[in-house]
Design an enzyme around this catalytic site. Structure first.
Site, PDB file in Angstrom:
ATOM      1  N   TYR A  38      62.756  90.280  82.629  1.00 34.45           N
ATOM      2  CA  TYR A  38      63.440  88.881  83.381  1.00 34.45           C
ATOM      3  C   TYR A  38      61.921  87.377  82.361  1.00 34.45           C
ATOM      4  O   TYR A  38      62.151  87.922  81.422  1.00 34.45           O
ATOM      5  CB  TYR A  38      62.108  89.023  84.360  1.00 34.45           C
ATOM      6  N   GLY A  64      52.050  95.327  87.917  1.00 33.66           N
ATOM      7  CA  GLY A  64      52.021  94.153  87.951  1.00 33.66           C
ATOM      8  C   GLY A  64      52.938  93.411  89.281  1.00 33.66           C
ATOM      9  O   GLY A  64      53.253  94.335  89.917  1.00 33.66           O
ATOM     10  N   GLN A  65      52.746  92.259  89.505  1.00 35.03           N
ATOM     11  CA  GLN A  65      53.360  91.988  90.864  1.00 35.03           C
ATOM     12  C   GLN A  65      55.398  92.345  91.377  1.00 35.03           C
ATOM     13  O   GLN A  65      55.343  92.995  91.932  1.00 35.03           O
ATOM     14  CB  GLN A  65      53.244  90.345  91.210  1.00 35.03           C
ATOM     15  N   LYS A 116      58.108  83.490  75.952  1.00 35.84           N
ATOM     16  CA  LYS A 116      59.667  83.968  77.067  1.00 35.84           C
ATOM     17  C   LYS A 116      60.499  84.035  75.527  1.00 35.84           C
ATOM     18  O   LYS A 116      61.827  84.549  76.497  1.00 35.84           O
ATOM     19  CB  LYS A 116      59.114  83.427  77.591  1.00 35.84           C
ATOM     20  N   TYR A 157      53.268  79.833  76.293  1.00 42.63           N
ATOM     21  CA  TYR A 157      54.346  81.499  76.799  1.00 42.63           C
ATOM     22  C   TYR A 157      55.227  80.592  77.284  1.00 42.63           C
ATOM     23  O   TYR A 157      56.314  81.589  77.583  1.00 42.63           O
ATOM     24  CB  TYR A 157      52.927  81.422  78.531  1.00 42.63           C
ATOM     25  N   THR A 176      61.392  83.349  82.889  1.00 37.38           N
ATOM     26  CA  THR A 176      60.795  82.380  82.584  1.00 37.38           C
ATOM     27  C   THR A 176      61.501  80.298  82.944  1.00 37.38           C
ATOM     28  O   THR A 176      61.785  80.218  82.304  1.00 37.38           O
ATOM     29  CB  THR A 176      59.484  82.316  82.738  1.00 37.38           C
ATOM     30  N   ASP A 177      61.404  79.693  84.729  1.00 40.61           N
ATOM     31  CA  ASP A 177      61.693  78.679  84.668  1.00 40.61           C
ATOM     32  C   ASP A 177      60.624  77.549  83.205  1.00 40.61           C
ATOM     33  O   ASP A 177      61.175  76.808  82.593  1.00 40.61           O
ATOM     34  CB  ASP A 177      61.502  78.370  85.793  1.00 40.61           C
ATOM     35  N   TYR A 209      52.671  89.323  79.049  1.00 41.07           N
ATOM     36  CA  TYR A 209      51.506  88.425  79.266  1.00 41.07           C
ATOM     37  C   TYR A 209      52.086  86.421  80.290  1.00 41.07           C
ATOM     38  O   TYR A 209      52.462  85.741  79.751  1.00 41.07           O
ATOM     39  CB  TYR A 209      51.740  87.524  77.731  1.00 41.07           C
ATOM     40  N   THR A 210      50.998  86.774  81.296  1.00 46.09           N
ATOM     41  CA  THR A 210      51.443  85.810  82.181  1.00 46.09           C
ATOM     42  C   THR A 210      50.795  84.869  82.123  1.00 46.09           C
ATOM     43  O   THR A 210      50.995  83.755  83.629  1.00 46.09           O
ATOM     44  CB  THR A 210      52.025  86.378  83.508  1.00 46.09           C
TER      45      THR A 210
HETATM   46  N1  NAP Z   1      54.429  85.511  87.787  1.00 43.66           N
HETATM   47  C1  NAP Z   1      54.951  84.181  87.984  1.00 43.66           C
HETATM   48  O1  NAP Z   1      54.885  83.088  88.322  1.00 43.66           O
HETATM   49  C2  NAP Z   1      56.617  83.858  87.210  1.00 43.66           C
HETATM   50  C3  NAP Z   1      57.145  83.181  87.024  1.00 43.66           C
HETATM   51  C4  NAP Z   1      58.513  83.176  86.174  1.00 43.66           C
HETATM   52  C5  NAP Z   1      58.934  84.357  85.370  1.00 43.66           C
HETATM   53  N2  NAP Z   1      57.761  85.379  85.961  1.00 43.66           N
HETATM   54  C6  NAP Z   1      58.099  86.619  84.790  1.00 43.66           C
HETATM   55  O2  NAP Z   1      58.150  87.376  86.080  1.00 43.66           O
HETATM   56  C7  NAP Z   1      58.298  88.978  85.324  1.00 43.66           C
HETATM   57  C8  NAP Z   1      56.850  89.454  86.068  1.00 43.66           C
HETATM   58  O3  NAP Z   1      55.788  88.671  86.108  1.00 43.66           O
HETATM   59  P1  NAP Z   1      54.775  89.545  86.917  1.00 43.66           P
HETATM   60  O4  NAP Z   1      54.167  88.131  87.954  1.00 43.66           O
HETATM   61  O5  NAP Z   1      54.725  91.190  87.578  1.00 43.66           O
HETATM   62  O6  NAP Z   1      53.450  89.602  85.939  1.00 43.66           O
HETATM   63  P2  NAP Z   1      51.572  90.183  86.613  1.00 43.66           P
HETATM   64  O7  NAP Z   1      51.403  90.198  87.233  1.00 43.66           O
HETATM   65  O8  NAP Z   1      51.078  89.590  85.292  1.00 43.66           O
HETATM   66  O9  NAP Z   1      52.195  91.928  85.533  1.00 43.66           O
HETATM   67  C9  NAP Z   1      52.389  91.633  84.209  1.00 43.66           C
HETATM   68  C10 NAP Z   1      52.188  93.504  83.618  1.00 43.66           C
HETATM   69  O10 NAP Z   1      52.411  93.514  82.212  1.00 43.66           O
HETATM   70  C11 NAP Z   1      51.108  94.113  82.184  1.00 43.66           C
HETATM   71  N3  NAP Z   1      51.133  94.164  80.845  1.00 43.66           N
HETATM   72  C12 NAP Z   1      50.450  93.277  80.034  1.00 43.66           C
HETATM   73  N4  NAP Z   1      50.418  92.921  78.833  1.00 43.66           N
HETATM   74  C13 NAP Z   1      50.696  94.667  78.600  1.00 43.66           C
HETATM   75  C14 NAP Z   1      50.564  95.104  77.124  1.00 43.66           C
HETATM   76  N5  NAP Z   1      50.188  94.558  76.143  1.00 43.66           N
HETATM   77  N6  NAP Z   1      51.164  96.559  77.774  1.00 43.66           N
HETATM   78  C15 NAP Z   1      51.881  96.984  78.538  1.00 43.66           C
HETATM   79  N7  NAP Z   1      52.105  95.904  79.709  1.00 43.66           N
HETATM   80  C16 NAP Z   1      51.461  94.589  80.254  1.00 43.66           C
HETATM   81  C17 NAP Z   1      50.403  93.993  82.614  1.00 43.66           C
HETATM   82  O11 NAP Z   1      49.282  95.040  82.867  1.00 43.66           O
HETATM   83  P3  NAP Z   1      47.505  94.575  83.253  1.00 43.66           P
HETATM   84  O12 NAP Z   1      47.776  93.982  84.507  1.00 43.66           O
HETATM   85  O13 NAP Z   1      46.973  95.771  82.732  1.00 43.66           O
HETATM   86  O14 NAP Z   1      47.458  93.150  81.767  1.00 43.66           O
HETATM   87  C18 NAP Z   1      50.779  93.588  84.193  1.00 43.66           C
HETATM   88  O15 NAP Z   1      50.843  94.800  85.348  1.00 43.66           O
HETATM   89  C19 NAP Z   1      57.753  88.140  83.297  1.00 43.66           C
HETATM   90  O16 NAP Z   1      58.729  88.963  82.756  1.00 43.66           O
HETATM   91  C20 NAP Z   1      56.912  87.045  83.910  1.00 43.66           C
HETATM   92  O17 NAP Z   1      57.077  86.418  82.366  1.00 43.66           O
HETATM   93  C21 NAP Z   1      56.526  85.343  86.293  1.00 43.66           C
END
Ligand code: NAP
Length: 287
Positions: free
Chosen positions: A99, A11-12, A129, A125, A101-102, A61-62
């Site tokens: 982690y 993921g990111q 969270k 979502y 989220t807002d 699950y984002t």
């Molecule tokens: N993105 C945002 O803007 C944002 C904002 C606020 C908070 N956050 C929080 O920050 C954290 C990191 O977010 P991110 O942006 O890095 O998310 P991301 O890029 O969507 O990455 C999520 C990761 O979780 C994996 N994943 C999904 N379903 C899974 C499952 N069933 N079992 C195991 N792995 C699974 C995904 O794998 P696949 O790719 O194979 O599905 C991916 O590697 C999260 O807690 C998110 O809620 C994100």
């Protein structure tokens, strides 16, 4: 040297963590399908097999809109799963980093949210969270929940890449100006996580809890997009001639998002003596 189990390394945020955690010890980095956060047995088996001293959960699950039609899956991955992971971490006395989220907030407050503010998520979502936060806190042990917002990475997907792409395709960009939060570069969040882990489990134990941690300052998507276009290193490739503000309601979507969900990160700054740079500075470095 620490034994670290990192989940969600493609993921990111997970991708950046895989880099920043390396100097701390042995990093076992796994993602779906090696571990399935929707399946408690898979989570327990993974942790029991590796017996880490630190667990970092970057899975989630984002897909905010898609979650509206897959609530059970979102709830399993973002809610129940982190609870199970926290239980397994606790059994091993391992440090657990998670982690959030807002989007746990409804965006009605009008000034940045602090940790004590009452959540009121508007989407599946956000609710899932929030449930994850609640379960991790209920389990206890040595944990940090870092609530962040608008995470981006230049490596894949995300808003920054999207804006750069749109600018090469369209002459007029319309970007939402009434959604405001903190743009946060995934790499900075990963570096902060590594810095804290380097201080040891006693240090973290004394500070166990939930903190806001996001890029300093806040912006609307419109302001963020304007900065991205200004910083674009290949401006000559841009076709865009004007960028216009739009309303969130101009782009109907299945999930409702908070309008003003900026996070106040001063508690984190006080307790850890660290902060993320201004979002504009991080964006400049990222680009
Ligand atoms: N993105 C945002 O803007 C944002 C904002 C606020 C908070 N956050 C929080 O920050 C954290 C990191 O977010 P991110 O942006 O890095 O998310 P991301 O890029 O969507 O990455 C999520 C990761 O979780 C994996 N994943 C999904 N379903 C899974 C499952 N069933 N079992 C195991 N792995 C699974 C995904 O794998 P696949 O790719 O194979 O599905 C991916 O590697 C999260 O807690 C998110 O809620 C994100």
């Amino acid at each position: 040297m620490l034994k670290i189990l990192l989940l969600g390394n493609t993921g990111q945020l997970g991708w950046e963590l895989q880099r920043t955690l390396q100097p701390l010890g042995e990093v076992i980095a796994l993602d779906y399908p090696e571990v399935n956060m929707a399946d408690a047995a898979s989570i327990r088996k993974t942790v029991q097999q590796h017996r880490p001293e630190v667990i970092v959960n970057a899975t989630a699950y984002t897909a905010v809109d898609k979650a509206e039609s897959e609530p059970e899956l979102a709830e399993a991955i973002n809610g129940t799963g982190p609870g199970v992971l926290a239980e397994e971490a606790r059994k091993l006395n391992a440090v657990f980093i998670h982690y959030s989220t807002d989007y746990v907030f409804d965006g009605q407050k009008g000034v940045p949210y602090i940790e004590e503010d009452t959540p009121n998520p508007l989407s599946v979502y956000g609710r899932s969270k929030l449930e994850g936060e609640r379960l991790v806190q209920e389990v206890g042990g040595v944990y940090l929940i870092l609530r962040t917002s608008w995470v981006y990475s230049l490596r894949q997907g995300g808003f920054v890449n999207k804006v750069l792409e749109w600018a090469r395709q369209q002459e007029t960009l319309r970007v939402v100006s009434n959604q405001v939060a903190n743009p946060t570069w995934a790499r900075m969040l990963a570096e902060m996580t590594a810095q804290i882990l380097a201080r040891g489990d006693d240090y973290i134990h004394e500070r166990t809890g939930l903190y806001h941690l996001a890029g300093s300052g806040f912006a609307s998507r419109f302001e963020w997009a304007k900065s991205i276009l200004e910083l674009d290193p290949n401006k000559s490739e841009q076709r865009v001639e004007e960028i216009l503000p739009a309303l969130a309601s101009d782009f109907p979507s299945p999930a409702q998002r908070p309008l003003f969900s900026a996070l106040d990160c001063s508690l984190f700054e006080r307790i850890f003596n660290l902060r993320l740079p201004a979002w504009q500075e991080a964006l400049r470095l990222a680009i």
